[in-house]
Design an enzyme around this catalytic site. Sequence first.
Site, PDB file in Angstrom:
ATOM      1  N   THR A 113      39.126  33.380  48.512  1.00  0.00           N
ATOM      2  CA  THR A 113      38.451  32.154  48.073  1.00  0.00           C
ATOM      3  C   THR A 113      39.135  31.639  46.803  1.00  0.00           C
ATOM      4  O   THR A 113      39.423  32.406  45.885  1.00  0.00           O
ATOM      5  CB  THR A 113      36.949  32.398  47.833  1.00  0.00           C
ATOM      6  OG1 THR A 113      36.785  33.464  46.904  1.00  0.00           O
ATOM      7  CG2 THR A 113      36.229  32.765  49.116  1.00  0.00           C
ATOM      8  N   GLY A 170      21.943  37.970  40.952  1.00  0.00           N
ATOM      9  CA  GLY A 170      22.424  39.224  41.564  1.00  0.00           C
ATOM     10  C   GLY A 170      23.229  38.853  42.796  1.00  0.00           C
ATOM     11  O   GLY A 170      22.757  38.079  43.638  1.00  0.00           O
ATOM     12  N   GLU A 209      28.206  45.438  43.687  1.00  0.00           N
ATOM     13  CA  GLU A 209      27.371  45.550  42.483  1.00  0.00           C
ATOM     14  C   GLU A 209      26.350  46.687  42.610  1.00  0.00           C
ATOM     15  O   GLU A 209      25.486  46.829  41.759  1.00  0.00           O
ATOM     16  CB  GLU A 209      26.646  44.225  42.200  1.00  0.00           C
ATOM     17  CG  GLU A 209      27.166  43.532  40.956  1.00  0.00           C
ATOM     18  CD  GLU A 209      26.484  42.218  40.635  1.00  0.00           C
ATOM     19  OE1 GLU A 209      26.976  41.545  39.730  1.00  0.00           O
ATOM     20  OE2 GLU A 209      25.477  41.855  41.273  1.00  0.00           O
ATOM     21  N   THR A 255      28.313  29.434  38.748  1.00  0.00           N
ATOM     22  CA  THR A 255      27.703  30.750  38.988  1.00  0.00           C
ATOM     23  C   THR A 255      27.221  30.831  40.438  1.00  0.00           C
ATOM     24  O   THR A 255      26.522  29.934  40.908  1.00  0.00           O
ATOM     25  CB  THR A 255      26.484  30.968  38.052  1.00  0.00           C
ATOM     26  OG1 THR A 255      26.871  30.669  36.725  1.00  0.00           O
ATOM     27  CG2 THR A 255      25.955  32.386  38.153  1.00  0.00           C
ATOM     28  N   ALA A 256      27.596  31.906  41.107  1.00  0.00           N
ATOM     29  CA  ALA A 256      27.129  32.200  42.470  1.00  0.00           C
ATOM     30  C   ALA A 256      27.753  31.331  43.558  1.00  0.00           C
ATOM     31  O   ALA A 256      27.331  31.420  44.713  1.00  0.00           O
ATOM     32  CB  ALA A 256      25.604  32.144  42.570  1.00  0.00           C
ATOM     33  N   ALA A 257      28.763  30.530  43.212  1.00  0.00           N
ATOM     34  CA  ALA A 257      29.408  29.732  44.279  1.00  0.00           C
ATOM     35  C   ALA A 257      29.975  30.668  45.353  1.00  0.00           C
ATOM     36  O   ALA A 257      29.832  30.428  46.552  1.00  0.00           O
ATOM     37  CB  ALA A 257      30.512  28.867  43.689  1.00  0.00           C
ATOM     38  N   GLY A 258      30.600  31.769  44.903  1.00  0.00           N
ATOM     39  CA  GLY A 258      31.142  32.742  45.859  1.00  0.00           C
ATOM     40  C   GLY A 258      30.036  33.393  46.679  1.00  0.00           C
ATOM     41  O   GLY A 258      30.206  33.673  47.869  1.00  0.00           O
ATOM     42  N   ASP A 259      28.904  33.628  46.050  1.00  0.00           N
ATOM     43  CA  ASP A 259      27.775  34.244  46.771  1.00  0.00           C
ATOM     44  C   ASP A 259      27.234  33.295  47.843  1.00  0.00           C
ATOM     45  O   ASP A 259      26.938  33.716  48.968  1.00  0.00           O
ATOM     46  CB  ASP A 259      26.644  34.602  45.794  1.00  0.00           C
ATOM     47  CG  ASP A 259      27.095  35.607  44.758  1.00  0.00           C
ATOM     48  OD1 ASP A 259      28.020  36.394  45.066  1.00  0.00           O
ATOM     49  OD2 ASP A 259      26.540  35.609  43.650  1.00  0.00           O
ATOM     50  N   ASN A 276      38.101  36.845  45.788  1.00  0.00           N
ATOM     51  CA  ASN A 276      38.740  35.686  45.149  1.00  0.00           C
ATOM     52  C   ASN A 276      40.156  36.144  44.757  1.00  0.00           C
ATOM     53  O   ASN A 276      40.547  37.279  45.033  1.00  0.00           O
ATOM     54  CB  ASN A 276      37.901  35.135  43.982  1.00  0.00           C
ATOM     55  CG  ASN A 276      37.737  36.138  42.850  1.00  0.00           C
ATOM     56  OD1 ASN A 276      38.522  37.078  42.723  1.00  0.00           O
ATOM     57  ND2 ASN A 276      36.731  35.945  42.031  1.00  0.00           N
TER      58      ASN A 276
HETATM   59  O1  RIB Z   1      27.819  36.064  41.332  1.00  0.00           O
HETATM   60  C1  RIB Z   1      26.900  35.619  40.388  1.00  0.00           C
HETATM   61  C2  RIB Z   1      25.958  36.720  40.025  1.00  0.00           C
HETATM   62  O2  RIB Z   1      26.680  37.750  39.392  1.00  0.00           O
HETATM   63  C3  RIB Z   1      24.882  36.335  39.051  1.00  0.00           C
HETATM   64  O3  RIB Z   1      23.732  35.836  39.672  1.00  0.00           O
HETATM   65  C4  RIB Z   1      24.663  37.621  38.268  1.00  0.00           C
HETATM   66  O4  RIB Z   1      23.409  38.184  38.441  1.00  0.00           O
HETATM   67  C5  RIB Z   1      25.776  38.561  38.696  1.00  0.00           C
HETATM   68  O5  RIB Z   1      25.340  39.492  39.583  1.00  0.00           O
END
Ligand code: RIB
Length: 304
Positions: A221, A40, A141, A249-253, A185
């Site tokens: 980014t 998430g 989200e 996955t989640a690099a941006g987060d 991005n």
């Molecule tokens: O940014 C990555 C995330 O996007 C994932 O962890 C997924 O749950 C979605 O929300």
Amino acid sequence: MKPKIVVVGSSNTDMVVKVPHIPSPGETIMGADFMTIPGGKGANQAVAAARAGADVTFIACVSDDAFGKKAVENYRKDEIDTSCIKIQPGTHSGIALINVAEDGENSISVAPGANSYLFPEDIQGFEDTFEDAKIVLAQLEVPLETVIAAAEIAHAKGIPFILNPAPGAVISESLLNKVTIITPNETEAAIITGRNNFSEKDIPEMAGEIFDKEGITVLITLGGKGVYLKTFDFEGLIQGYKVKAVDTTAAGDVFNGALAGALAGGMDLYKAVDFAQRAAAISVTRMGAQPSAPKLNEIQNYQF
Ligand code: RIB
């Protein structure tokens, strides 16, 4: 004392399959390992900020199902304040279906479930928690009106508001004028600036157009290439770190969470961007969203 930040956003459980390549429309491919991983965008950013040294309050919504309970339990392990997480029965907690290919690229579909039940009045009800925050951080989200409510509270209290506009969406001027730093991005920057297609050479122009709207700091980014930064007194690329990607996955987060943590701790913007790029680069060397977010010590000492 750790600097406080408030993160408003989604909480998901990621159902991840490792695949040889991302399937095309209509294609069925045989994958390998299956994993259930905490994810998430909001939660990933909250966890990344907490591990980067911030005192994080996470405002989110989960269901009363097993996924929601487990998610909240995980946030507590990272010493995140979970007192503002709303529990919404009658739906499922957020779920993301993720393919991760051998080159680390991914494709993600989200069933938001409880994330859609985080309403503006919930944020208004948690207004007191913003009081001593140094930064408020949000993504897209959860419902847009909810993000606007968070931006309004931050703006009214004079707290810098970082918007990570993901997943991509058109953003109204009334939201943009409450944003202090925006971190799209390239694709999200193209959506904000109304482009159907773009190339690398359009990036300075896109940054300029977003900056010109409200004079906000723009950070586009660009994955491993780095970050294109535009502020009142600087414009240009800040180089990223080269690593062998296992899962992006989640690099941006991780970038956003670490950036918020560093800025809340008083680091200047240029150094904070570098710190956040270090954190994001480390995260892509590992599988999964939240498990990949590095701790402060590792961000500071990792040898690239
Ligand atoms: O940014 C990555 C995330 O996007 C994932 O962890 C997924 O749950 C979605 O929300």
